[in-house]
Motif scaffolding. Structure first.
Motif, PDB file in Angstrom:
ATOM      1  N   ARG A  82       6.490   8.665  16.692  1.00  0.00           N
ATOM      2  CA  ARG A  82       5.305   7.864  16.345  1.00  0.00           C
ATOM      3  C   ARG A  82       5.059   7.891  14.841  1.00  0.00           C
ATOM      4  O   ARG A  82       4.738   6.866  14.231  1.00  0.00           O
ATOM      5  CB  ARG A  82       4.090   8.410  17.102  1.00  0.00           C
ATOM      6  CG  ARG A  82       2.802   7.722  16.774  1.00  0.00           C
ATOM      7  CD  ARG A  82       2.752   6.322  17.376  1.00  0.00           C
ATOM      8  NE  ARG A  82       1.442   5.759  17.153  1.00  0.00           N
ATOM      9  CZ  ARG A  82       1.223   4.520  16.777  1.00  0.00           C
ATOM     10  NH1 ARG A  82       2.226   3.685  16.654  1.00  0.00           N
ATOM     11  NH2 ARG A  82       0.007   4.080  16.575  1.00  0.00           N
ATOM     12  N   ALA A  85       7.588   5.683  13.177  1.00  0.00           N
ATOM     13  CA  ALA A  85       7.246   4.271  13.398  1.00  0.00           C
ATOM     14  C   ALA A  85       6.093   3.842  12.489  1.00  0.00           C
ATOM     15  O   ALA A  85       6.122   2.746  11.915  1.00  0.00           O
ATOM     16  CB  ALA A  85       6.876   4.042  14.865  1.00  0.00           C
ATOM     17  N   LEU A  86       5.093   4.690  12.341  1.00  0.00           N
ATOM     18  CA  LEU A  86       3.971   4.356  11.452  1.00  0.00           C
ATOM     19  C   LEU A  86       4.437   4.253  10.008  1.00  0.00           C
ATOM     20  O   LEU A  86       4.003   3.359   9.269  1.00  0.00           O
ATOM     21  CB  LEU A  86       2.865   5.407  11.578  1.00  0.00           C
ATOM     22  CG  LEU A  86       2.079   5.383  12.882  1.00  0.00           C
ATOM     23  CD1 LEU A  86       1.170   6.606  12.982  1.00  0.00           C
ATOM     24  CD2 LEU A  86       1.258   4.111  12.991  1.00  0.00           C
ATOM     25  N   GLU A  88       7.396   3.365   9.004  1.00  0.00           N
ATOM     26  CA  GLU A  88       8.158   2.124   8.862  1.00  0.00           C
ATOM     27  C   GLU A  88       7.245   0.909   8.834  1.00  0.00           C
ATOM     28  O   GLU A  88       7.553  -0.084   8.181  1.00  0.00           O
ATOM     29  CB  GLU A  88       9.202   2.021   9.965  1.00  0.00           C
ATOM     30  CG  GLU A  88      10.332   3.010   9.765  1.00  0.00           C
ATOM     31  CD  GLU A  88      11.408   2.934  10.833  1.00  0.00           C
ATOM     32  OE1 GLU A  88      11.302   2.080  11.731  1.00  0.00           O
ATOM     33  OE2 GLU A  88      12.350   3.738  10.746  1.00  0.00           O
ATOM     34  N   GLN A  89       6.104   0.967   9.515  1.00  0.00           N
ATOM     35  CA  GLN A  89       5.143  -0.133   9.443  1.00  0.00           C
ATOM     36  C   GLN A  89       4.602  -0.270   8.027  1.00  0.00           C
ATOM     37  O   GLN A  89       4.360  -1.373   7.548  1.00  0.00           O
ATOM     38  CB  GLN A  89       3.968   0.105  10.393  1.00  0.00           C
ATOM     39  CG  GLN A  89       4.273  -0.165  11.840  1.00  0.00           C
ATOM     40  CD  GLN A  89       3.078   0.129  12.740  1.00  0.00           C
ATOM     41  OE1 GLN A  89       2.030   0.572  12.285  1.00  0.00           O
ATOM     42  NE2 GLN A  89       3.247  -0.111  14.026  1.00  0.00           N
ATOM     43  N   GLY A  92       8.425  -0.682   5.822  1.00  0.00           N
ATOM     44  CA  GLY A  92       9.598  -1.349   6.361  1.00  0.00           C
ATOM     45  C   GLY A  92      10.817  -0.451   6.465  1.00  0.00           C
ATOM     46  O   GLY A  92      11.940  -0.930   6.486  1.00  0.00           O
TER      47      GLY A  92
END
Length: 166
Positions: A82, A85-86, A88-89, A92
């Motif tokens: 998680r 993923a955060l 990468e948000q 990128g």
């Protein structure tokens, strides 16, 4: 010429001591009074490498985390996924951008609080400047100068010593 390691050697993980849960509180309390040489030795034992050349408080805080991690377990794989993923948000997946953001100014919306001569001063970080007493300032140094009447390194005045390039 490149050095090759065997697949078995690549899979070997260093073995760290198990810390009984009953010992955690005592070990955490002992960190605050231990000599720095003892802290560095604990670092070697718990991390399997040389300690970084940082302050006592940095080493103490990381050792406290590591002791608890070895006793209770680290982050769950779902939590790590998680967090990745955060990240990468936000950027990128560009690790270079991630490092630049981590090493530069605080994120917009961050409030910096500093008490000076019994008065609490609050600065809000904005996208391209800082807000203090309802006015925009281009630098923390100019705000520190306004508060103190003397020249200060603004990053130091507000406790942000790890600025990129500084």
């Amino acid at each position: 010429m490149t050095r090759r390691t065997s697949p078995a050697a690549a899979l070997e993980q260093p073995v760290f001591p198990a810390i009984p849960k009953a010992d955690v509180l005592g070990r955490l309390a002992a960190l605050h009074t231990a000599p720095i040489a003892d802290l560095k030795q604990q670092w070697r034992e718990l991390y399997g490498k040389e300690p970084p050349p940082f302050s006592r408080s940095y080493i103490t805080s990381r050792l406290a985390y590591r002791i608890q991690e070895l006793a209770y377990g680290g982050l769950k794989p779902e939590t790590v996924e998680r967090l990745v993923a955060l990240g990468e948000q936000l950027d990128g997946g560009n690790v270079v951008l991630r490092r630049i953001r981590a090493d530069s100014r605080p994120l917009p919306g961050t409030r910096l609080i500093r008490e000076w001569q019994g008065v609490q001063h609050v600065v809000t970080v904005r996208q391209h400047d800082f807000e203090f007493e309802g006015r925009p300032y281009q630098s923390l140094s100019s705000i520190a100068r306004h508060i103190t009447g003397t020249r200060w390194n603004g990053w130091t005045f507000f406790g942000l010593k790890w600025r990129a390039g500084a």
